[in-house]
Scaffold this motif. Structure first.
Motif, PDB file in Angstrom:
ATOM      1  N   PHE A 106     -28.597 -45.369 -28.731  1.00  0.00           N
ATOM      2  CA  PHE A 106     -27.247 -44.811 -28.812  1.00  0.00           C
ATOM      3  C   PHE A 106     -26.475 -44.895 -27.494  1.00  0.00           C
ATOM      4  O   PHE A 106     -25.267 -44.679 -27.475  1.00  0.00           O
ATOM      5  N   SER A 107     -27.183 -45.235 -26.429  1.00  0.00           N
ATOM      6  CA  SER A 107     -26.443 -45.432 -25.179  1.00  0.00           C
ATOM      7  C   SER A 107     -25.599 -46.706 -25.255  1.00  0.00           C
ATOM      8  O   SER A 107     -24.663 -46.887 -24.490  1.00  0.00           O
ATOM      9  N   ASN A 133     -23.983 -47.456 -27.995  1.00  0.00           N
ATOM     10  CA  ASN A 133     -23.048 -47.213 -29.092  1.00  0.00           C
ATOM     11  C   ASN A 133     -21.601 -47.327 -28.571  1.00  0.00           C
ATOM     12  O   ASN A 133     -21.283 -46.874 -27.470  1.00  0.00           O
ATOM     13  N   ASP A 134     -20.773 -47.935 -29.408  1.00  0.00           N
ATOM     14  CA  ASP A 134     -19.380 -48.153 -28.978  1.00  0.00           C
ATOM     15  C   ASP A 134     -18.536 -46.888 -29.141  1.00  0.00           C
ATOM     16  O   ASP A 134     -17.625 -46.624 -28.371  1.00  0.00           O
ATOM     17  N   THR A 151     -23.750 -39.392 -32.611  1.00  0.00           N
ATOM     18  CA  THR A 151     -24.738 -39.587 -33.666  1.00  0.00           C
ATOM     19  C   THR A 151     -24.292 -40.601 -34.711  1.00  0.00           C
ATOM     20  O   THR A 151     -25.014 -40.883 -35.647  1.00  0.00           O
ATOM     21  N   TRP A 168     -23.246 -44.440 -35.451  1.00  0.00           N
ATOM     22  CA  TRP A 168     -23.278 -45.782 -34.866  1.00  0.00           C
ATOM     23  C   TRP A 168     -22.016 -46.527 -35.225  1.00  0.00           C
ATOM     24  O   TRP A 168     -21.655 -46.635 -36.395  1.00  0.00           O
ATOM     25  N   SER A 169     -21.307 -47.065 -34.245  1.00  0.00           N
ATOM     26  CA  SER A 169     -20.086 -47.799 -34.566  1.00  0.00           C
ATOM     27  C   SER A 169     -20.000 -49.106 -33.783  1.00  0.00           C
ATOM     28  O   SER A 169     -18.951 -49.480 -33.305  1.00  0.00           O
ATOM     29  N   ALA A 225     -22.246 -52.154 -31.145  1.00  0.00           N
ATOM     30  CA  ALA A 225     -22.862 -52.226 -29.821  1.00  0.00           C
ATOM     31  C   ALA A 225     -21.815 -52.453 -28.751  1.00  0.00           C
ATOM     32  O   ALA A 225     -20.817 -53.138 -28.966  1.00  0.00           O
ATOM     33  N   SER A 226     -22.092 -51.828 -27.589  1.00  0.00           N
ATOM     34  CA  SER A 226     -21.135 -51.972 -26.498  1.00  0.00           C
ATOM     35  C   SER A 226     -21.790 -51.505 -25.198  1.00  0.00           C
ATOM     36  O   SER A 226     -22.747 -50.741 -25.204  1.00  0.00           O
ATOM     37  N   PRO A 268     -21.840 -40.434 -24.914  1.00  0.00           N
ATOM     38  CA  PRO A 268     -22.924 -41.414 -24.725  1.00  0.00           C
ATOM     39  C   PRO A 268     -23.100 -41.804 -23.258  1.00  0.00           C
ATOM     40  O   PRO A 268     -24.086 -42.450 -22.916  1.00  0.00           O
ATOM     41  N   TYR A 300     -26.225 -40.532 -22.211  1.00  0.00           N
ATOM     42  CA  TYR A 300     -27.299 -41.369 -22.738  1.00  0.00           C
ATOM     43  C   TYR A 300     -27.515 -42.577 -21.832  1.00  0.00           C
ATOM     44  O   TYR A 300     -28.647 -42.976 -21.572  1.00  0.00           O
TER      45      TYR A 300
END
Lengths: 351, 261
Positions: free
Chosen positions: B26-27, B29-30, B35, B37-38, B40-41, B233, B236
């Motif tokens: 989740f680090s 996560n865009d 919580t 997920w939207s 990768a970034s 994030p 994270y």
């Protein structure tokens, strides 16, 4: 180098480890301290090295009192039973440690380390670590390390006890040769009587923090002063008796008169007989006892027989099997005669 | 049977590592939601690199951890040596009790008593002036001393005495026997004690909260207060960086060990 110990007493609380002990060790002598566990032999060594503070008495080394000196100022080195090699140093580092602490030059240390490695036949091992060596090699490194600073007196605490049997008897001879060639005085502690007898110039038998007897191995073995010494150094059959006016010994329980080899003052005594000085069978010796063969143990070179006398006393004998086991014709339960020469009699004070 | 065991093993590992795994995932996560997920970034890593407050807090925490661990190692070694070697001495019982206190007292109590001590000291002698990094460092050191002492004492108990005697027999005065024999052999225990202290300090939020002052927020304090405002994030990402550094360190250590053995 002369070590002179007078009236040395060490106490651990209520326990007396050394009880006003006197001992003199001469230059170049290999003195062996023999005793059971708890007899105080290690305590004596530790008192000389400076790890134990005596309650009374003096330890003089060439006339200098060692009492005020801490261990690192005493010109005495110890070879520890566990060897106590420094695990984080090489063999060379271990052997050179004492000289480095005394501020010797690098060149002098290197030369001495090389010399010691040659002496204990470990050339080429200088850069190894202790854990890379076998037990026998570690033992030699420990010896080299304790000898490297050229101590006036070397103390050895059971130096051979960690070696296996074969290596031990080889090392024994090697250690004696080394001691002779260096001329350093050794005090060696052991509980092994064979080691004591074969190595010592003189030995002392320790009992309850005292030296029960001091003498050459032959003196102590042939003429033990007490029953304890007679039984600790070698084996002995002990029979109570009385010395008569004519010098013979009466054994009242057996109704036998025994001729002894030396004059004795009349009175009650203990007669000690070494098993190997007794002859089984009638060999025409002046002294004789008869009994019944109770037990026999064959040990290759020797035969140990146990004979039960008329009063029930068991006497142990040990014969060299010169003509082989086949020559022995004795049956368990059969009658046997034991004989011995007057010189074999050892007279001990009664208890 | 072995299947059941394997299943149990997987469950155990999952229990231990799954949270860390989610955190790492989740680090990247865009979205802003922690919580959901939207996509990768690396945006939170970029944000982290520009978050001066967080970077300062990390550096401050590292500094406090290193200094307090070093102080604790110095004092703890001496205390551990004294307890393991000096037998009975005056004040032994008091020393043992004082050293055990941080191990058994709740951190809240330790933190509160430290705060009181620093306040009283400031009133009496004018030092420490206010509270900040120095007071946190001292507080952490005093807690960590207990741990270092314990490790050192356990290592020394019954060990090396014959080696120390052998050194003294070979003309080393007691301090040299310590410096040349005991200390080198104690290095692993010292390293363990130092790392333990370092970790305790990096981790601590309670004692630090009591003994810190304005402008001296340690990393755990910043993270803790950030979670109250809602975690982003970015935290994270920071955690992932820390996990990576620690894992790399452990791998390097085990490689070195394997080569040395």
């Amino acid at each position: 180098m002369t070590l002179q110990i007078t009236g040395l007493a060490v106490r651990y609380g209520p326990v007396t480890a050394l009880d006003r002990l006197d001992l003199t060790v001469a230059t170049g002598e290999l003195f062996v301290l023999l005793g059971g566990s708890g007899s105080g032999k290690t305590t004596l060594l530790r008192a000389i090295a400076g790890f134990v503070r005596p309650a009374e008495g003096r330890i003089l080394l060439d006339g200098t009192d060692l009492a005020p000196l801490p261990p690192h100022r005493r010109p005495v080195n110890t070879m520890f039973q566990s060897y106590a090699l420094f695990p984080h140093m090489t063999v060379a580092g271990n052997i050179g440690f004492g000289m480095r602490r005394r501020g010797a030059s690098r060149a002098a240390i290197a030369a001495r380390v090389a010399e010691m490695l040659t002496l204990v036949r470990l050339e080429g091992y200088a850069q190894r670590r202790p854990y890379q060596l076998s037990g026998g090699q570690q033992q030699r490194v420990a010896l080299a390390r304790s000898l490297a600073p050229n101590p006036r007196l070397l103390l050895l605490d059971e130096p051979l006890s960690a070696l296996d049997r074969g290596l031990r008897s080889d090392t024994r001879g090697e250690l004696v040769r080394l001691q002779r060639s260096l001329g350093t005085s050794f005090i060696l502690v052991t509980h092994d009587q064979e080691e004591a007898l074969t190595m010592a110039d003189r030995l002392g038998v320790m009992q309850d923090g005292r030296l029960a007897q001091i003498g050459t191995p032959a003196e102590v073995y042939e003429r033990p002063a007490t029953r304890f010494v007679a039984e600790f150094l070698g084996a002995a059959n002990i029979l109570p008796g009385t010395v008569q006016a004519d010098g013979s010994v009466d054994l009242p329980q057996l109704g036998v008169q025994v001729r002894t080899g030396r004059p004795a003052t009349p009175g009650r005594i203990l007669l000690a007989l070494r098993p190997e000085r007794l002859v089984v069978g009638d060999a025409g010796t002046p002294n004789r006892l008869s009994g019944v063969l109770a037990e026999q143990a064959y040990a290759g070179g020797t035969l140990t027989s146990t004979v039960r006398l008329a009063d029930g006393t068991l006497i142990r004998t040990s014969q060299a099997l010169r003509d082989g086991f086949g020559s022995v014709r004795l049956a368990i339960g059969g009658p046997v005669t034991l004989g011995w020469q007057p010189e074999a009699c050892i007279l001990l004070p009664p208890e | 049977m072995s299947r059941a065991l394997a299943g149990w093993l997987v469950a155990c590992y999952a229990f231990l590592y799954a949270p860390i795994g989610f955190l790492i995932v989740f680090s990247f996560n865009d979205g802003r939601m922690v919580t959901v997920w939207s996509g990768a970034s690396m945006r939170w890593y970029v944000a982290l690199a520009h978050d001066q407050a967080l970077i300062d807090a990390t550096l401050l925490s590292l500094r406090i951890a290193a200094v307090s661990a070093t102080l604790a190692a110095l004092v703890g070694t001496l205390a551990g040596y004294a307890l393991a070697r000096f037998g009975r001495f005056r004040g032994r019982g008091a020393l043992e009790a004082a050293l055990a206190a941080p191990l058994v007292l709740p951190e809240v109590i330790t933190g509160l008593s430290m705060l009181l001590l620093f306040v009283v000291l400031e009133q009496l002698v004018g030092w420490p002036a206010g509270r900040g990094a120095t007071t946190v460092t001292l507080a952490h050191a005093s807690v960590s001393v207990a741990y270092v002492t314990m490790v050192v004492r356990a290592r020394l108990a019954g060990s090396f005495t014959t080696l120390e005697e052998a050194a003294m027999d070979l003309y080393a005065p007691p301090w040299q026997a310590f410096a040349f024999i005991t200390l080198p052999l104690m290095v692993p225990a010292l390293a363990a004690g130092w790392l333990l202290s370092f970790t305790l300090s990096m981790d601590d939020v309670v004692v630090a909260s009591f003994t810190s002052g304005p402008g001296a927020s340690t990393l755990p304090m910043v993270v803790f207060s950030a979670t109250r405002l809602g975690v982003t994030p970015e935290i994270y990402a920071l955690a992932t960086v820390i996990v990576t550094v620690v894992a790399a360190g452990l791998c390097a250590l085990s490689l070195v060990r394997r080569h040395a053995a």
